[in-house]
Scaffold this motif. Structure first.
Motif, PDB file in Angstrom:
ATOM      1  N   ARG A 141       0.833  -0.990  -0.447  1.00  0.00           N
ATOM      2  CA  ARG A 141      -0.247  -0.334   0.392  1.00  0.00           C
ATOM      3  C   ARG A 141       1.033   1.906   0.134  1.00  0.00           C
ATOM      4  O   ARG A 141       0.550   2.747  -0.585  1.00  0.00           O
ATOM      5  CB  ARG A 141      -0.915  -0.125   1.292  1.00  0.00           C
ATOM      6  N   ILE A 142       2.189   1.234  -0.071  1.00  0.00           N
ATOM      7  CA  ILE A 142       2.825   2.385   0.145  1.00  0.00           C
ATOM      8  C   ILE A 142       2.945   2.904  -1.039  1.00  0.00           C
ATOM      9  O   ILE A 142       3.221   2.244  -1.980  1.00  0.00           O
ATOM     10  CB  ILE A 142       4.281   1.729   0.694  1.00  0.00           C
ATOM     11  N   ASP A 143       2.621   3.566  -1.468  1.00  0.00           N
ATOM     12  CA  ASP A 143       3.206   4.515  -2.503  1.00  0.00           C
ATOM     13  C   ASP A 143       4.944   4.860  -3.005  1.00  0.00           C
ATOM     14  O   ASP A 143       5.357   5.824  -2.334  1.00  0.00           O
ATOM     15  CB  ASP A 143       2.456   6.062  -2.217  1.00  0.00           C
ATOM     16  N   THR A 144       5.138   4.742  -3.820  1.00  0.00           N
ATOM     17  CA  THR A 144       6.537   4.140  -4.204  1.00  0.00           C
ATOM     18  C   THR A 144       7.056   5.669  -4.841  1.00  0.00           C
ATOM     19  O   THR A 144       7.681   6.489  -4.364  1.00  0.00           O
ATOM     20  CB  THR A 144       7.214   3.708  -5.016  1.00  0.00           C
ATOM     21  N   ARG A 145       5.774   6.417  -5.506  1.00  0.00           N
ATOM     22  CA  ARG A 145       6.158   8.019  -6.035  1.00  0.00           C
ATOM     23  C   ARG A 145       6.584   8.942  -4.927  1.00  0.00           C
ATOM     24  O   ARG A 145       7.292   9.808  -5.047  1.00  0.00           O
ATOM     25  CB  ARG A 145       6.047   8.382  -7.254  1.00  0.00           C
ATOM     26  N   ALA A 185       8.861   8.274   8.466  1.00  0.00           N
ATOM     27  CA  ALA A 185       7.581   8.562   7.586  1.00  0.00           C
ATOM     28  C   ALA A 185       6.595   7.773   7.459  1.00  0.00           C
ATOM     29  O   ALA A 185       5.477   8.004   6.742  1.00  0.00           O
ATOM     30  CB  ALA A 185       7.889   9.954   6.947  1.00  0.00           C
ATOM     31  N   ILE A 186       7.404   6.584   6.870  1.00  0.00           N
ATOM     32  CA  ILE A 186       6.789   5.765   6.795  1.00  0.00           C
ATOM     33  C   ILE A 186       5.425   4.837   7.405  1.00  0.00           C
ATOM     34  O   ILE A 186       4.794   4.092   7.304  1.00  0.00           O
ATOM     35  CB  ILE A 186       6.900   4.737   5.771  1.00  0.00           C
ATOM     36  N   VAL A 187       5.986   4.806   8.826  1.00  0.00           N
ATOM     37  CA  VAL A 187       6.042   3.731   9.905  1.00  0.00           C
ATOM     38  C   VAL A 187       4.272   4.997  10.011  1.00  0.00           C
ATOM     39  O   VAL A 187       3.783   4.755  10.877  1.00  0.00           O
ATOM     40  CB  VAL A 187       6.456   3.509  11.280  1.00  0.00           C
ATOM     41  N   GLU A 235      -3.047   7.203   7.572  1.00  0.00           N
ATOM     42  CA  GLU A 235      -2.775   6.878   5.822  1.00  0.00           C
ATOM     43  C   GLU A 235      -1.122   6.272   6.634  1.00  0.00           C
ATOM     44  O   GLU A 235      -0.773   6.911   5.553  1.00  0.00           O
ATOM     45  CB  GLU A 235      -2.556   7.366   5.078  1.00  0.00           C
ATOM     46  N   ASP A 236      -1.180   5.508   7.148  1.00  0.00           N
ATOM     47  CA  ASP A 236       0.271   4.747   7.464  1.00  0.00           C
ATOM     48  C   ASP A 236       1.011   3.553   7.383  1.00  0.00           C
ATOM     49  O   ASP A 236      -0.263   2.897   7.798  1.00  0.00           O
ATOM     50  CB  ASP A 236       1.037   5.408   8.528  1.00  0.00           C
ATOM     51  N   PHE A 237       1.886   2.891   7.802  1.00  0.00           N
ATOM     52  CA  PHE A 237       2.131   1.340   7.758  1.00  0.00           C
ATOM     53  C   PHE A 237       1.558   1.212   9.338  1.00  0.00           C
ATOM     54  O   PHE A 237       0.963   0.050   8.665  1.00  0.00           O
ATOM     55  CB  PHE A 237       4.354   1.180   7.695  1.00  0.00           C
ATOM     56  N   LEU A 436       4.682  17.218   3.613  1.00  0.00           N
ATOM     57  CA  LEU A 436       5.563  16.512   2.761  1.00  0.00           C
ATOM     58  C   LEU A 436       4.556  15.689   2.329  1.00  0.00           C
ATOM     59  O   LEU A 436       2.723  15.160   2.804  1.00  0.00           O
ATOM     60  CB  LEU A 436       6.367  15.746   3.779  1.00  0.00           C
ATOM     61  N   PRO A 437       4.247  15.038   1.099  1.00  0.00           N
ATOM     62  CA  PRO A 437       3.223  13.642   0.158  1.00  0.00           C
ATOM     63  C   PRO A 437       2.905  12.791   1.438  1.00  0.00           C
ATOM     64  O   PRO A 437       3.821  12.474   1.257  1.00  0.00           O
ATOM     65  CB  PRO A 437       3.556  13.217  -1.427  1.00  0.00           C
ATOM     66  N   ALA A 438       1.613  12.384   1.395  1.00  0.00           N
ATOM     67  CA  ALA A 438       1.741  11.010   1.765  1.00  0.00           C
ATOM     68  C   ALA A 438       2.352  10.162   1.098  1.00  0.00           C
ATOM     69  O   ALA A 438       2.598   9.817   0.300  1.00  0.00           O
ATOM     70  CB  ALA A 438      -0.511  10.732   2.135  1.00  0.00           C
TER      71      ALA A 438
END
Length: 504
Positions: A141-145, A185-187, A235-237, A436-438
């Protein structure tokens, strides 16, 4: 060869050499076994692996911290068998006879690594599938961009901190900071990013007396995060693990966050430091990179062969009596996945000076059902981070003699202490102050893979939509390629287009 271990409490490794015996200074411990820790092992691990290979073959008896015996697997094919055959070699550390008979105490300095936890990395069968599924689904579900934008922006923020000084320690001021900033940020805990968190993550694998306390600090931080996400999803890990249909408990969520945060941080920090060290100390490596004959992703992959982030992993535990590499393994024996020695196995790499571009057969991320599920996140952080640093400071030079560089750690991880560099002072770069972007994926799925272009004649077409129409290329691009293999007169234009396309 029969096992050199005595499987009785208190006699696992045989007699101790007398205090004045030269064996102590040579890294030799009880029973004449070589130690995987101490000055000799830390100063020259590659030399130690070759001694063990010459003495024992592809599987060698060794001593871990506290002179606890284990088997170090040195051969490439033997490591593949070890990691791909859970019916013979389990990840469940509760099978370890040294834990059962009390030879290894709960406060052992490596306890944070081997103590059983309710996470997929210690599970097998259906339990492993349930827990691992929650992790891999959440990673998907992580947005690579969006994350690559995070990496690029954080990289430039870090460079801004020292670009005007003309000198910096690229380990403490860059390699140790960037992965934790991105992973927080991801977590879902960017507000928790701090030097204390970085120090705790670095401390966990060093076998120090403070490792237990560092682990407790990390767990406490993540427990608070899980509580927040139960009450306020985002909206995070962390939220995705909490809400996953697998129904993870709060403890399972916190433990998986710890594993993901720690492993991703440790491996990526070491990977960035090692890539930069190669750039600054190996003229051929740097010439190929700066001349366009090697892309940054290829440089990262070469480093994963030559200096993997984890040198070895404890572990696997024998389910029953078995044989591996000519050694008789007893039920409950501990085995260490030898990542670094497997990568230098003469069977697969007879010439260690040969380039390994395009070859991902290394063991850097292990193999089998427990292979690192987030390895491409680490690759992306290293690729984008190193590229951003070199673009800002292209004249980086090592400011000390190479033989002055030092490492610390243990058999699990070898950490470069510092990497002092000098460069021409440059102005700070303006960083967008907008949020920062989600990190959540908001579009069609894409690959994490950061691939290098295929050479001419390798075949393969670029899928529609992967590269903007009209973008010039110097030779055919392969699957996932976004960087030309050779630079041309249109390099600057190409770089600008690529950065826009990658979302930087």
């Amino acid at each position: 060869m029969t096992t050199p271990f005595q499987h009785e409490p208190g006699s696992a490794a045989g007699p101790v050499p007398p205090p004045q015996c030269p064996a102590h200074g040579m890294g030799i411990g009880p029973g004449g076994l070589r130690r995987l820790y101490g000055p000799e092992a830390e100063a020259n691990p590659a030399g130690l692996y070759e001694k063990l290979r010459a003495e024992h073959g592809t599987v060698a008896p060794v001593l871990m911290h506290g002179d606890v015996p284990a088997w170090l697997v040195l051969g490439h094919s033997e490591n593949l068998h070890l990691t791909r055959t859970p019916s013979q070699f389990s990840r469940d550390s509760r099978r370890w006879h040294a834990l059962r008979d009390g030879s290894v105490a709960p406060d052992h300095p490596l306890a944070p690594i081997f103590t059983w936890q309710p996470v997929c990395s210690f599970a097998e069968g259906e339990t492993h599938e349930r827990l691992r599924g929650a992790v891999t689904d959440s990673i998907a579900r992580i947005d690579t961009r969006g994350v690559r934008r995070h990496i690029n922006r954080y990289s430039n923020r870090l460079v801004n901190n020292f670009c005007q000084e003309g000198s910096a320690d690229l380990v403490s001021q860059f390699a140790e900071q960037l992965p934790m900033m991105v992973m927080c940020a991801i977590v879902g805990m960017p507000e928790d990013y701090s030097e204390r968190l970085v120090e705790a993550a670095r401390d966990l694998t060093r076998g120090t007396e403070t490792a237990i306390a560092s682990n407790a600090f990390l767990i406490d931080t993540l427990n608070r995060l899980v509580e927040r996400r139960r009450e306020t999803p985002a909206e995070d890990f962390a939220t995705w693990l909490v809400e996953h249909p697998a129904g993870l408990t709060d403890k399972e969520v916190a433990e998986h966050l710890r594993v993901v945060l720690f492993v991703a941080y440790e491996t990526t920090t070491n990977l960035i430091a090692n890539v930069l060290r190669m750039v600054l100390t190996d003229p051929r490596f740097r010439a190929r990179l700066s001349g366009g004959h090697m892309t940054v992703p290829e440089a990262v992959e070469q480093t994963l062969w030559d200096e993997p982030p984890f040198t070895s992993i404890l572990g696997r535990w024998a389910v029953g009596d078995t044989e591996l590499g000519g050694q008789q393994i007893k039920a409950g024996d501990a085995l260490i996945v030898g990542i670094a020695p497997a990568n230098t196995d003469p069977v697969v790499r007879p010439d260690l000076t040969a380039g390994m571009e395009g070859n991902r057969a290394h063991m850097a991320f292990s193999s089998g059902p427990h292979e690192c599920p987030g390895q491409d996140i680490g690759r992306a952080i290293a690729d984008v981070g190193v590229d951003a640093l070199l673009m800002r400071l292209p004249d980086l030079e090592l400011s000390v003699d190479e033989d002055k560089l030092t490492w610390v750690g243990n058999f699990v991880s070898r950490h470069l202490v510092d990497l002092p560099a000098s460069f021409a002072p440059s102005p700070q770069q303006e960083i967008d102050d907008e949020p920062l972007p989600a990190v959540a994926r908001s579009r069609a799925a894409t690959d994490w893979e950061v691939a290098s272009p295929r050479r001419a004649g390798a075949g393969g077409d670029v899928p529609a939509g992967r590269v903007p129409a009209g973008v010039p290329t110097s030779e055919p691009l392969g699957q996932g390629a976004l960087i030309p293999a050779q630079r041309t007169g249109r390099t600057k234009i190409w770089q600008a287009v690529v950065r826009w396309w990658n979302g930087h």
